[in-house]
Design a protein around this motif. Structure first.
Motif, PDB file in Angstrom:
ATOM      1  N   VAL A 399       0.834  -1.201   0.000  1.00  0.00           N
ATOM      2  CA  VAL A 399       0.000   0.000   0.000  1.00  0.00           C
ATOM      3  C   VAL A 399       0.870   1.253   0.000  1.00  0.00           C
ATOM      4  CG1 VAL A 399      -1.733   1.283   1.283  1.00  0.00           C
ATOM      5  CG2 VAL A 399      -1.865  -1.203   1.177  1.00  0.00           C
TER       6      VAL A 399
ATOM      7  N   ALA B  38     -10.445  -5.467  -0.712  1.00  0.00           N
ATOM      8  CA  ALA B  38     -10.343  -5.689   0.730  1.00  0.00           C
ATOM      9  C   ALA B  38     -11.711  -5.837   1.382  1.00  0.00           C
ATOM     10  CB  ALA B  38      -9.571  -4.550   1.388  1.00  0.00           C
ATOM     11  N   VAL B  87      -9.636   2.342   5.444  1.00  0.00           N
ATOM     12  CA  VAL B  87      -9.053   1.704   4.259  1.00  0.00           C
ATOM     13  C   VAL B  87      -9.188   2.633   3.053  1.00  0.00           C
ATOM     14  CG1 VAL B  87      -9.387  -0.161   2.602  1.00  0.00           C
ATOM     15  CG2 VAL B  87      -9.322  -0.674   5.029  1.00  0.00           C
ATOM     16  N   ALA B  91      -5.748   3.995   1.529  1.00  0.00           N
ATOM     17  CA  ALA B  91      -5.255   3.224   0.390  1.00  0.00           C
ATOM     18  C   ALA B  91      -5.861   3.638  -0.938  1.00  0.00           C
ATOM     19  CB  ALA B  91      -5.507   1.733   0.630  1.00  0.00           C
ATOM     20  N   THR B 106      -3.357  -1.554  -4.402  1.00  0.00           N
ATOM     21  CA  THR B 106      -3.360  -1.227  -2.970  1.00  0.00           C
ATOM     22  C   THR B 106      -4.455  -2.005  -2.254  1.00  0.00           C
ATOM     23  OG1 THR B 106      -4.724   0.704  -3.430  1.00  0.00           O
ATOM     24  CG2 THR B 106      -2.387   1.082  -3.087  1.00  0.00           C
ATOM     25  N   MET B 110      -4.028  -4.126   1.024  1.00  0.00           N
ATOM     26  CA  MET B 110      -4.865  -3.936   2.207  1.00  0.00           C
ATOM     27  C   MET B 110      -5.479  -5.254   2.650  1.00  0.00           C
ATOM     28  SD  MET B 110      -5.480  -1.531   4.151  1.00  0.00           S
ATOM     29  CE  MET B 110      -4.714   0.042   4.365  1.00  0.00           C
TER      30      MET B 110
END
Lengths: 436, 304
Positions: A399, B38, B87, B91, B106, B110
């Protein structure tokens, strides 16, 4: 006077922001960090863990304060030195960088003479990932197709050698190309129906295919032996000479040297090094062929490509097949190195690691991929003790690096075709990524 | 027949859970056009938070189950929403103007992070909870097979329908829903007309996470077993549901969820249980290839 006031205002604002962040952290940490569940008789029991909670909240508070007051001061962005370094890596054929590649390769060839067993072992692992990274780079970096199921081809290669080697006694060198071709065929079979899909849909479908292959390997007992895996996979031979202490046709007998287990390790090292170099060489050659140019054109703008009469389905399919081919080679090598494989080695996380190597290294940049593989796999080795935490950090790094440098660490891009004599690398930030 | 009816009930229950997760995918995809990879792990976090809150409530003497579950529901929704918001903020928002695949990467990061975070802080072993809601009704009996409709199944279905109603109303009638639909159509224009785009997107993630928390609680109560890995497979299946129903469409997500739940249940009941995930994943591929706009979705027009 105004100066100090402004400073005070800034400090107050930072304090407020840090407090908000800490509050959020308190909510986030409240139950997951502050309470630990433990299995107990008749269900679950738990205990409070105030220290963890306090540390997390305090960490966020001071971390935020530090970022606000010191790190993000003014408009300082990434350090200048770093940009210079990476742009020189991107344009590796300019100036002194011209010699870097050959020097590194010669260094790699000499490594087994100086390094310890542990270093060689780790290097073999790193080189395997470099090979896989370069293979996936064809798909993701050059053709711009996000493949989340790359590990499926790795698995196909590994199982191809494991099955052919143990059941039919075929030698590693015979199976190696076969495994590559088999993986490439699978790449085409899987790729054909899905390649009409747009970028993120493609990603999810490849992920699904990767999982399907793993589940089949896990449940097809008759052939794959299920979760128990296949053991006793034969080791590769050096022109028919085996690396064994006893027996006929052994390496040390033939050359009249005392037996050492290091011989096989060094041999393995050279195999994977040559395979990786082969991948790099083939990819670099392909980039200069029409098909390679079509890959990169497709990455930049698929619609324009179609308008210019490039058959995008075929172009995608070749990228998929060639990427899969290298994945198959890597898989075969993995099988022969380990001597044992099971479906557990081919989970989604493996795909994610390879993808991370490609993306964080800078999509399309071979040097970047190699550096990322060394840093990441080397890092995994260093933190082997903290096995639980390394995946945690790995996810976080994915990330952070992506947010910090969306183009990857080595983001410069060398055009394969250029006007006149001048050949400049293009900074990644100037290139708009295609939608594909 | 009796067996079939039982599987139908089980499938609808499972489908309700998938549907609730799928709403999170579909809303996020509708508004910013990204797969929130995620999200499945947000669902897993929701299940863990529910479990922990429930244990705490029992230990401090809240033994009246309906009250305890209500508190668990609210607390889990709040905490999980905070995860969803964070999140997005950390991200996805920084990469909003980046190239299309950046936030997906990303998101994968995550997802890996959340899974390992929960593994580190709560341990890798499965957590089991004794059945909380017991009892049920016998609907039919015959051929030595009884068709059961348990209370927990009734609660799951009713709660799902109620939440669907509430959120459909939010999207259709409230200012937030209007802002959301505006952002979906044209984010830049919506911004110019005074819609706070960042806030709207954040709220979308919050709503998605809250629904995922409900799904997490249901999963916990229904199966009684959770671990840090449940989010991955459930996430892919819910995403399949969202795509099947037509991504961006709320009723579509629910419908897709029910269909996936039914397919999975019937596959396990009549074919092989080992390959039930293969059935769901193949479904995903088939849907995407043959009808990428799903059952209730609008076909996407490619603009140059």
């Amino acid at each position: 006077m105004t100066g100090t006031n402004a400073k005070k205002g800034r400090f107050a604002a930072a304090l407020k922001e840090a407090a908000m962040a800490a509050l959020l952290a308190a909510v986030l940490a409240s139950f997951l960090l502050g309470v630990r569940t433990i299995p107990a008789e008749g269900g679950l029991s738990f205990y409070y863990r105030p220290m963890w909670f306090a540390v997390a909240v305090a960490g966020v508070f001071f971390g935020r304060l530090f970022l606000r007051l010191i790190w993000w001061r003014g408009d300082r962005t990434t350090p200048k030195l770093y940009d210079k370094f990476t742009s020189s890596l991107g344009g590796i054929t300019e100036g002194w960088g011209k010699y870097l590649g050959p020097v590194v390769i010669i260094g790699a060839f000499l490594l087994p003479f100086v390094a310890s067993r542990y270093v060689i072992d780790t290097s073999i692992l790193i080189l395997t990932y470099i090979l896989l990274g370069w293979g996936l780079n064809v798909v993701v970096g050059l053709a711009g197709l996000l493949d989340l199921g790359y590990v499926a081809f790795y698995a196909v290669g590994a199982y191809a050698y494991a099955l052919l080697g143990t059941h039919f006694g075929l030698s590693f060198w015979v199976v190696l190309p076969l495994a590559g071709i088999l993986a490439a065929t699978w790449g085409m079979i899987l790729g054909f129906p899905v390649l009409r899909l747009r970028g993120d849909y493609l990603a999810i479908v490849t992920l699904a295919f990767g999982e399907i292959i793993r589940i089949i390997l896990l449940n097809w007992y008759k052939v794959t032996n299920g979760p128990d895996g296949i053991s006793g996979i034969p080791r590769p031979t050096f022109f028919g000479l085996q690396f064994k202490r006893f027996g006929e046709h052994t390496f040390h007998q033939f050359f009249g040297i005392p037996y050492s287990p290091m011989h096989r390790l060094i041999f393995m090292f050279y195999i994977i090094l040559l395979l990786a170099l082969l991948t790099s060489y083939v990819t670099n050659r392909l980039r200069r062929l029409p098909v390679g140019r079509a890959w990169e054109a497709m990455r930049e703008d698929e619609i324009a490509c179609r308008a210019l009469g490039i058959n995008t389905t075929n172009t995608k399919l070749t990228a998929f097949a060639i990427g899969a081919f290298f994945g198959g080679l890597g898989g075969s090598f993995f099988a022969t190195r380990q001597g044992f494989i099971s479906p557990e080695s081919f989970t989604f996380i493996e795909s994610a690691i390879i993808l991370a190597i490609v993306v964080l290294g800078g999509m399309g940049s071979q040097i970047g991929v190699a550096i990322a593989a060394i840093v990441m796999i080397g890092g995994f080795e260093v933190f082997r003790e903290a096995a639980q935490y390394r995946m945690l950090i790995f996810g976080l790094l994915m990330v952070v690096i992506m947010v910090w440098k969306p183009r990857g660490l080595v983001s410069g891009r060398m055009p394969t075709i250029f006007l006149g004599k001048e050949r400049k690398s293009v900074s990644g930030d100037l290139v708009k990524e295609g939608e594909g | 027949m009796e067996y079939f009816l039982q599987q139908l009930i089980n499938g609808l229950t499972l489908g309700s859970i998938y549907g609730l997760i799928a709403i999170g995918y579909t809303m996020v995809y509708g508004i910013i056009g990204m797969i929130n990879f995620a999200h499945g792990d947000i669902f897993m976090v929701g299940a863990f938070v529910s479990l922990i809150v429930f244990l705490i409530l029992l230990s401090i003497g809240v033994t009246f189950i309906p009250l305890a579950l209500l508190i668990v529901l609210v607390v889990a929704m709040v905490v999980t929403s905070a995860y969803g918001w964070t999140v997005e903020r950390l991200a996805y928002r920084p990469l909003r103007s980046s190239f299309r695949l950046a936030p997906l990467i990303t998101a994968i990061g995550m997802s890996i992070f959340l899974e390992n975070y929960v593994q580190v802080v709560q341990g890798a072993r499965v957590k089991t909870l004794q059945p909380v809601i017991t009892g049920g009704y016998t609907i039919m009996e015959g051929n030595g097979f009884t068709v059961q409709l348990s209370n927990i199944q009734i609660i799951i279905m009713i709660l799902t329908v109620a939440l669907m109603g509430i959120f459909s109303w939010i999207i259709a009638k409230t200012p937030l829903g209007r802002a959301q639909r505006a952002c979906e159509q044209d984010r830049l224009m919506a911004g110019l007309l005074g819609v706070n785009v960042d806030r709207t997107i954040s709220l979308t993630f919050v709503i998605g996470a809250a629904l995922a928390a409900v799904a997490g609680l249901m999963f916990l109560l229904y199966y009684g077993v959770i671990d840090f890995y449940i989010g991955f497979v459930a996430g892919i299946k819910a995403f399949t549901a969202a795509v099947l129903g037509g991504i961006g469409s709320l009723p579509g997500a629910m419908l897709g969820g029910l269909i996936i739940g039914l397919i999975e249940t019937f596959w396990s009941a009549y074919f092989t249980i080992e390959y039930k995930d293969v059935a769901a994943f193949s479904m995903l591929a088939i849907v995407l290839i043959f009808m990428p706009s799903g059952l209730l979705g609008k076909p996407e027009v490619e603009k140059v």
